[in-house]
Design a protein around this motif. Sequence first.
Motif, PDB file in Angstrom:
ATOM      1  N   GLU A  29       0.829  -1.209   0.000  1.00  0.00           N
ATOM      2  CA  GLU A  29       0.000   0.000   0.000  1.00  0.00           C
ATOM      3  C   GLU A  29       0.861   1.255   0.000  1.00  0.00           C
ATOM      4  OE1 GLU A  29      -3.994  -1.587   2.287  1.00  0.00           O
ATOM      5  OE2 GLU A  29      -2.241  -1.026   3.490  1.00  0.00           O
ATOM      6  N   GLN A  71       2.194   1.792  -3.467  1.00  0.00           N
ATOM      7  CA  GLN A  71       1.142   2.340  -4.335  1.00  0.00           C
ATOM      8  C   GLN A  71       0.914   3.820  -4.043  1.00  0.00           C
ATOM      9  OE1 GLN A  71      -0.314   0.926  -6.925  1.00  0.00           O
ATOM     10  NE2 GLN A  71      -1.518   2.747  -7.323  1.00  0.00           N
ATOM     11  N   GLU A 100       3.665   5.824  -5.622  1.00  0.00           N
ATOM     12  CA  GLU A 100       3.452   5.957  -7.068  1.00  0.00           C
ATOM     13  C   GLU A 100       2.401   7.026  -7.371  1.00  0.00           C
ATOM     14  OE1 GLU A 100       2.697   2.091  -8.741  1.00  0.00           O
ATOM     15  OE2 GLU A 100       4.641   1.322  -8.092  1.00  0.00           O
TER      16      GLU A 100
END
Length: 73
Positions: free
Chosen positions: A60, A63, A66
């Motif tokens: 997580e 992510q 990103e």
Amino acid sequence: MANLKFEIIEKIGTISEGAKGWKKELNLMSWNDRDPKYDLRDWDQDNEKMGKGITLSKDELIQLKELLNGMDL
């Protein structure tokens, strides 16, 4: 309220500090003897009292990184 056991495994960094000395920190933490996760929340000066926060797994957090890298800030 049940006792909450926590251990700060690694202090990664402070994002901000409020006027009363509370700091918004990113830490690697173990909650109730579980596997460590990344945790973002406000802490008092002694890391004894905490505010509401968010806990993220490594996937997580990757992510989120990103998503943030894709933002035009």
